[in-house]
Write an enzyme that holds these catalytic residues in place. Sequence first.
Site, mmCIF file in Angstrom:
data_model
loop_
_atom_site.group_PDB
_atom_site.id
_atom_site.type_symbol
_atom_site.label_atom_id
_atom_site.label_comp_id
_atom_site.label_asym_id
_atom_site.label_seq_id
_atom_site.Cartn_x
_atom_site.Cartn_y
_atom_site.Cartn_z
ATOM 1 N N SER A 92 0.812 -1.214 0.000
ATOM 2 C CA SER A 92 0.000 0.000 0.000
ATOM 3 C C SER A 92 0.849 1.269 0.000
ATOM 4 C CB SER A 92 -0.938 0.013 1.214
ATOM 5 O OG SER A 92 -0.209 -0.132 2.419
ATOM 6 N N HIS A 93 1.991 1.249 0.661
ATOM 7 C CA HIS A 93 2.888 2.404 0.721
ATOM 8 C C HIS A 93 4.280 1.935 0.311
ATOM 9 C CE1 HIS A 93 -0.405 3.414 3.361
ATOM 10 N NE2 HIS A 93 0.005 4.653 3.472
ATOM 11 N N ASN A 94 4.932 2.703 -0.535
ATOM 12 C CA ASN A 94 6.288 2.377 -0.950
ATOM 13 C C ASN A 94 7.039 3.673 -1.228
ATOM 14 O OD1 ASN A 94 8.628 1.211 -1.861
ATOM 15 N ND2 ASN A 94 7.721 0.162 -3.617
ATOM 16 N N PHE A 105 8.546 -0.239 2.312
ATOM 17 C CA PHE A 105 7.163 -0.464 1.909
ATOM 18 C C PHE A 105 6.427 -1.309 2.938
ATOM 19 C CE2 PHE A 105 9.739 -3.817 -0.025
ATOM 20 C CZ PHE A 105 9.005 -4.983 0.176
ATOM 21 N N THR A 106 5.116 -1.165 2.924
ATOM 22 C CA THR A 106 4.274 -2.000 3.781
ATOM 23 C C THR A 106 3.699 -3.118 2.937
ATOM 24 O OG1 THR A 106 2.402 -0.530 3.387
ATOM 25 C CG2 THR A 106 3.677 -0.163 5.388
#
Length: 326
Positions: A92-94, A105-106
Amino acid sequence: MDPLDKQLLNDIQWTFPLSERPYLKIAAKHGLSEEDVMRRISLMKQSGLIRQINAIFDTRKLGYKSALVAFAVKKDKLDAVALEVNKHPGVSHNYERDHEFNMWFTLAVPPEGDLKKDLEQMASLDGVIKFRLLPTLKLYKIGVKLDMVNTDPSKLTPDDNVKSLDQKKFELTSRDKDFIRELQKDLEVSVRPFDNSAKNLGITLDELFKKAEEYESLGVMRRFAAILRHRDAGFTANGMIVWMVPDDKIDEAGYKLASFPQVSHCYRRPVYPDWPFSLFSMIHARTVEAANKIAVELSNFVGINEYRILFSSREFKKERVKYFVD
Protein backbone atom coordinates in the site's frame (compact mmCIF):
# COMPACT_ATOMS: atom_id res chain seq x y z
CA MET A 1 -7.83 27.14 -0.85
CA ASP A 2 -9.24 29.58 1.72
CA PRO A 3 -9.36 29.32 5.55
CA LEU A 4 -12.78 27.63 5.43
CA ASP A 5 -11.42 24.90 3.14
CA LYS A 6 -8.57 24.33 5.59
CA GLN A 7 -10.95 24.07 8.54
CA LEU A 8 -13.17 21.63 6.63
CA LEU A 9 -10.13 19.49 5.86
CA ASN A 10 -9.09 19.46 9.52
CA ASP A 11 -12.56 18.29 10.55
CA ILE A 12 -13.24 15.59 7.98
CA GLN A 13 -9.81 14.00 8.37
CA TRP A 14 -10.78 12.83 11.84
CA THR A 15 -14.54 12.48 12.00
CA PHE A 16 -16.74 12.38 8.94
CA PRO A 17 -20.42 12.28 9.94
CA LEU A 18 -22.18 8.94 9.54
CA SER A 19 -25.62 10.33 8.76
CA GLU A 20 -28.19 10.45 5.97
CA ARG A 21 -26.97 13.88 4.83
CA PRO A 22 -23.41 14.22 6.14
CA TYR A 23 -22.58 17.33 4.11
CA LEU A 24 -25.58 19.10 5.61
CA LYS A 25 -24.29 18.22 9.08
CA ILE A 26 -20.84 19.59 8.22
CA ALA A 27 -22.45 22.73 6.79
CA ALA A 28 -24.42 23.39 9.97
CA LYS A 29 -21.24 23.22 12.04
CA HIS A 30 -19.50 25.84 9.92
CA GLY A 31 -22.42 28.10 9.11
CA LEU A 32 -22.37 27.17 5.43
CA SER A 33 -24.93 25.78 3.03
CA GLU A 34 -24.94 22.10 2.14
CA GLU A 35 -24.38 23.05 -1.48
CA ASP A 36 -21.30 25.12 -0.61
CA VAL A 37 -19.75 22.32 1.45
CA MET A 38 -20.35 19.82 -1.37
CA ARG A 39 -18.86 22.23 -3.91
CA ARG A 40 -15.74 22.79 -1.80
CA ILE A 41 -15.17 19.10 -1.11
CA SER A 42 -15.82 18.19 -4.76
CA LEU A 43 -13.21 20.69 -5.91
CA MET A 44 -10.66 19.38 -3.40
CA LYS A 45 -11.30 15.82 -4.56
CA GLN A 46 -11.04 16.81 -8.22
CA SER A 47 -7.73 18.59 -7.58
CA GLY A 48 -6.35 15.46 -5.91
CA LEU A 49 -5.92 17.06 -2.50
CA ILE A 50 -8.51 14.71 -0.97
CA ARG A 51 -7.47 11.22 -1.96
CA GLN A 52 -10.67 9.55 -0.77
CA ILE A 53 -13.33 9.50 1.94
CA ASN A 54 -13.96 6.06 3.37
CA ALA A 55 -13.66 3.68 6.29
CA ILE A 56 -10.14 3.03 7.55
CA PHE A 57 -9.81 -0.51 8.87
CA ASP A 58 -7.30 -2.20 11.15
CA THR A 59 -5.48 -4.69 8.94
CA ARG A 60 -4.67 -7.11 11.74
CA LYS A 61 -8.21 -7.09 13.15
CA LEU A 62 -9.39 -8.36 9.77
CA GLY A 63 -6.98 -11.28 9.98
CA TYR A 64 -4.49 -9.89 7.48
CA LYS A 65 -0.79 -10.33 8.18
CA SER A 66 1.29 -7.20 7.62
CA ALA A 67 4.76 -5.75 8.14
CA LEU A 68 7.01 -2.87 7.25
CA VAL A 69 9.87 -3.97 4.99
CA ALA A 70 13.20 -2.24 4.38
CA PHE A 71 15.10 -3.06 1.18
CA ALA A 72 18.66 -2.08 0.36
CA VAL A 73 18.63 -1.82 -3.44
CA LYS A 74 21.33 -0.92 -5.94
CA LYS A 75 20.60 2.63 -7.07
CA ASP A 76 20.49 1.78 -10.76
CA LYS A 77 17.94 -0.97 -10.06
CA LEU A 78 15.71 0.95 -7.65
CA ASP A 79 13.00 1.96 -10.13
CA ALA A 80 12.75 -1.53 -11.61
CA VAL A 81 12.52 -3.18 -8.19
CA ALA A 82 9.89 -0.67 -7.04
CA LEU A 83 7.83 -1.35 -10.17
CA GLU A 84 7.78 -5.08 -9.46
CA VAL A 85 7.12 -4.71 -5.73
CA ASN A 86 4.22 -2.35 -6.44
CA LYS A 87 2.44 -5.05 -8.44
CA HIS A 88 1.61 -6.87 -5.23
CA PRO A 89 -1.96 -5.86 -4.20
CA GLY A 90 -0.94 -5.85 -0.54
CA VAL A 91 1.75 -3.20 -1.01
CA SER A 92 0.00 0.00 0.00
CA HIS A 93 2.89 2.40 0.72
CA ASN A 94 6.29 2.38 -0.95
CA TYR A 95 8.89 5.13 -0.58
CA GLU A 96 12.49 5.86 -1.38
CA ARG A 97 14.27 7.09 1.76
CA ASP A 98 17.70 8.60 2.38
CA HIS A 99 19.50 5.61 3.91
CA GLU A 100 21.43 2.46 3.01
CA PHE A 101 18.02 0.81 3.26
CA ASN A 102 16.64 3.01 0.52
CA MET A 103 13.25 1.41 -0.20
CA TRP A 104 10.56 1.09 2.48
CA PHE A 105 7.16 -0.46 1.91
CA THR A 106 4.27 -2.00 3.78
CA LEU A 107 3.16 -5.49 2.83
CA ALA A 108 -0.13 -7.11 3.80
CA VAL A 109 -1.58 -10.47 2.83
CA PRO A 110 -5.06 -11.91 3.50
CA PRO A 111 -5.65 -14.53 6.22
CA GLU A 112 -4.88 -17.40 3.84
CA GLY A 113 -1.82 -15.65 2.34
CA ASP A 114 1.86 -16.35 2.97
CA LEU A 115 3.70 -13.09 3.73
CA LYS A 116 7.10 -14.74 4.07
CA LYS A 117 6.81 -16.47 0.71
CA ASP A 118 5.72 -13.28 -1.06
CA LEU A 119 8.55 -11.33 0.55
CA GLU A 120 11.15 -13.91 -0.43
CA GLN A 121 10.04 -13.59 -4.06
CA MET A 122 10.44 -9.82 -3.89
CA ALA A 123 13.83 -10.11 -2.21
CA SER A 124 15.07 -12.29 -5.09
CA LEU A 125 14.58 -9.45 -7.58
CA ASP A 126 17.71 -8.30 -9.38
CA GLY A 127 19.26 -5.39 -7.49
CA VAL A 128 18.07 -6.24 -3.97
CA ILE A 129 21.14 -6.44 -1.74
CA LYS A 130 19.46 -7.27 1.56
CA PHE A 131 16.24 -6.67 3.42
CA ARG A 132 14.89 -6.40 6.94
CA LEU A 133 11.43 -7.51 8.01
CA LEU A 134 10.02 -5.08 10.58
CA PRO A 135 6.61 -6.22 11.85
CA THR A 136 4.79 -4.28 14.54
CA LEU A 137 5.68 -5.58 18.00
CA LYS A 138 3.59 -2.95 19.75
CA LEU A 139 1.33 -0.23 18.41
CA TYR A 140 1.26 3.06 20.32
CA LYS A 141 -0.61 5.17 17.78
CA ILE A 142 -1.90 5.25 14.25
CA GLY A 143 -3.91 8.03 12.66
CA VAL A 144 -2.78 10.66 10.17
CA LYS A 145 -4.26 14.11 10.65
CA LEU A 146 -2.54 16.89 8.74
CA ASP A 147 -3.09 20.20 10.49
CA MET A 148 -4.10 22.54 7.69
CA VAL A 149 -4.55 25.53 10.03
CA ASN A 150 -1.53 25.64 12.35
CA THR A 151 1.71 26.24 10.42
CA ASP A 152 4.02 26.87 13.40
CA PRO A 153 6.14 23.75 14.13
CA SER A 154 7.24 25.21 17.46
CA LYS A 155 3.75 24.81 18.89
CA LEU A 156 4.30 21.25 20.06
CA THR A 157 2.01 20.23 22.87
CA PRO A 158 1.36 16.63 23.94
CA ASP A 159 -2.41 17.02 23.82
CA ASP A 160 -3.60 14.02 21.79
CA ASN A 161 -5.81 11.60 23.66
CA VAL A 162 -4.37 8.30 22.49
CA LYS A 163 -7.24 5.93 21.82
CA SER A 164 -7.22 2.75 23.87
CA LEU A 165 -6.93 -0.19 21.50
CA ASP A 166 -9.27 -3.12 22.11
CA GLN A 167 -7.26 -6.34 21.97
CA LYS A 168 -10.28 -8.65 21.75
CA LYS A 169 -10.22 -11.01 18.77
CA PHE A 170 -12.74 -10.18 16.07
CA GLU A 171 -14.55 -13.16 14.58
CA LEU A 172 -15.00 -12.22 10.93
CA THR A 173 -18.02 -13.56 9.03
CA SER A 174 -18.85 -13.55 5.31
CA ARG A 175 -21.46 -10.86 6.03
CA ASP A 176 -18.78 -8.71 7.67
CA LYS A 177 -16.79 -8.97 4.46
CA ASP A 178 -19.78 -7.57 2.55
CA PHE A 179 -19.93 -4.59 4.90
CA ILE A 180 -16.18 -4.00 4.66
CA ARG A 181 -16.22 -4.08 0.86
CA GLU A 182 -18.88 -1.35 0.87
CA LEU A 183 -17.46 0.85 3.62
CA GLN A 184 -13.98 0.92 2.07
CA LYS A 185 -15.31 2.44 -1.17
CA ASP A 186 -14.64 6.11 -1.81
CA LEU A 187 -17.72 8.06 -0.72
CA GLU A 188 -19.37 10.13 -3.44
CA VAL A 189 -20.17 13.79 -2.99
CA SER A 190 -23.96 13.84 -3.16
CA VAL A 191 -26.85 14.80 -0.91
CA ARG A 192 -27.35 11.22 0.34
CA PRO A 193 -24.00 9.51 -0.36
CA PHE A 194 -24.55 6.42 1.83
CA ASP A 195 -27.76 5.34 0.09
CA ASN A 196 -26.02 3.16 -2.51
CA SER A 197 -24.04 1.22 0.10
CA ALA A 198 -27.19 0.52 2.11
CA LYS A 199 -29.00 -0.55 -1.06
CA ASN A 200 -26.15 -2.85 -2.12
CA LEU A 201 -26.25 -4.51 1.31
CA GLY A 202 -30.05 -4.72 1.36
CA ILE A 203 -30.34 -2.82 4.65
CA THR A 204 -31.45 0.55 6.00
CA LEU A 205 -29.13 3.49 6.58
CA ASP A 206 -29.62 3.12 10.34
CA GLU A 207 -28.45 -0.48 10.13
CA LEU A 208 -25.42 0.56 8.07
CA PHE A 209 -24.41 3.26 10.56
CA LYS A 210 -25.00 0.95 13.52
CA LYS A 211 -22.66 -1.65 12.01
CA ALA A 212 -20.00 0.99 11.28
CA GLU A 213 -20.22 2.22 14.88
CA GLU A 214 -19.91 -1.36 16.12
CA TYR A 215 -16.77 -1.87 14.03
CA GLU A 216 -15.31 1.34 15.45
CA SER A 217 -16.05 0.33 19.04
CA LEU A 218 -14.30 -3.01 18.44
CA GLY A 219 -11.29 -1.34 16.83
CA VAL A 220 -12.00 -3.06 13.51
CA MET A 221 -12.65 0.32 11.88
CA ARG A 222 -10.31 3.01 13.12
CA ARG A 223 -12.51 5.79 11.79
CA PHE A 224 -14.49 6.96 8.77
CA ALA A 225 -12.65 9.95 7.38
CA ALA A 226 -11.05 11.83 4.52
CA ILE A 227 -7.50 10.92 3.48
CA LEU A 228 -5.36 13.69 2.02
CA ARG A 229 -2.42 13.55 -0.33
CA HIS A 230 0.38 14.83 1.89
CA ARG A 231 2.40 16.61 -0.74
CA ASP A 232 -0.63 18.27 -2.35
CA ALA A 233 -1.59 19.51 1.11
CA GLY A 234 1.83 21.19 1.43
CA PHE A 235 3.42 18.57 3.69
CA THR A 236 6.48 17.79 1.59
CA ALA A 237 8.84 16.80 4.43
CA ASN A 238 7.53 13.42 5.50
CA GLY A 239 9.95 11.97 8.00
CA MET A 240 10.18 8.60 9.67
CA ILE A 241 11.98 9.23 12.96
CA VAL A 242 13.63 6.06 14.23
CA TRP A 243 14.77 5.97 17.85
CA MET A 244 17.39 3.89 19.64
CA VAL A 245 15.66 3.21 22.96
CA PRO A 246 16.60 0.87 25.84
CA ASP A 247 14.05 -1.92 26.29
CA ASP A 248 13.05 -0.72 29.75
CA LYS A 249 12.28 2.78 28.41
CA ILE A 250 10.50 1.93 25.17
CA ASP A 251 6.90 1.91 26.42
CA GLU A 252 7.35 5.20 28.23
CA ALA A 253 8.90 6.81 25.14
CA GLY A 254 6.31 5.28 22.81
CA TYR A 255 3.33 6.62 24.72
CA LYS A 256 4.94 10.04 25.14
CA LEU A 257 5.57 10.33 21.39
CA ALA A 258 2.05 9.13 20.66
CA SER A 259 0.61 11.99 22.74
CA PHE A 260 1.78 14.58 20.19
CA PRO A 261 -0.63 15.42 17.35
CA GLN A 262 2.38 15.95 15.07
CA VAL A 263 3.11 12.21 15.38
CA SER A 264 0.75 10.22 13.17
CA HIS A 265 2.17 6.72 13.71
CA CYS A 266 4.22 5.20 16.51
CA TYR A 267 5.32 1.56 16.70
CA ARG A 268 7.81 -0.74 18.35
CA ARG A 269 9.64 -2.93 15.82
CA PRO A 270 12.45 -5.51 16.00
CA VAL A 271 16.14 -4.60 15.89
CA TYR A 272 19.01 -6.18 13.94
CA PRO A 273 22.81 -5.89 14.17
CA ASP A 274 22.71 -3.37 11.30
CA TRP A 275 19.46 -1.76 12.47
CA PRO A 276 19.48 -0.77 16.18
CA PHE A 277 16.35 1.42 16.08
CA SER A 278 13.40 -0.09 17.93
CA LEU A 279 10.89 2.78 18.00
CA PHE A 280 9.38 4.30 14.87
CA SER A 281 7.38 7.53 14.65
CA MET A 282 6.05 9.34 11.58
CA ILE A 283 5.83 13.10 11.29
CA HIS A 284 4.59 15.29 8.44
CA ALA A 285 5.93 18.81 8.05
CA ARG A 286 5.94 21.53 5.42
CA THR A 287 9.74 21.84 5.30
CA VAL A 288 12.77 19.79 6.27
CA GLU A 289 13.72 22.58 8.67
CA ALA A 290 10.33 22.30 10.39
CA ALA A 291 10.62 18.51 10.59
CA ASN A 292 14.06 18.75 12.18
CA LYS A 293 12.71 21.27 14.67
CA ILE A 294 9.85 18.90 15.57
CA ALA A 295 12.33 16.05 16.03
CA VAL A 296 14.46 18.10 18.43
CA GLU A 297 11.40 19.04 20.47
CA LEU A 298 10.27 15.41 20.62
CA SER A 299 13.77 14.26 21.57
CA ASN A 300 13.93 16.75 24.42
CA PHE A 301 10.50 15.73 25.70
CA VAL A 302 11.10 11.95 25.71
CA GLY A 303 14.77 12.21 26.76
CA ILE A 304 16.10 10.10 23.87
CA ASN A 305 19.00 11.58 21.90
CA GLU A 306 19.88 8.67 19.62
CA TYR A 307 17.63 9.04 16.59
CA ARG A 308 17.61 9.55 12.83
CA ILE A 309 15.06 11.07 10.47
CA LEU A 310 14.61 9.20 7.22
CA PHE A 311 12.85 11.51 4.79
CA SER A 312 10.88 10.16 1.84
CA SER A 313 12.50 11.46 -1.33
CA ARG A 314 10.11 9.68 -3.70
CA GLU A 315 6.70 8.09 -3.45
CA PHE A 316 6.57 4.89 -5.50
CA LYS A 317 3.08 3.92 -4.37
CA LYS A 318 0.46 5.03 -1.90
CA GLU A 319 -3.03 3.61 -1.76
CA ARG A 320 -5.30 1.79 0.65
CA VAL A 321 -5.28 -1.98 0.78
CA LYS A 322 -8.58 -3.20 -0.69
CA TYR A 323 -9.81 -5.93 1.61
CA PHE A 324 -11.54 -9.12 0.51
CA VAL A 325 -11.61 -8.32 -3.19
CA ASP A 326 -10.69 -10.76 -5.94
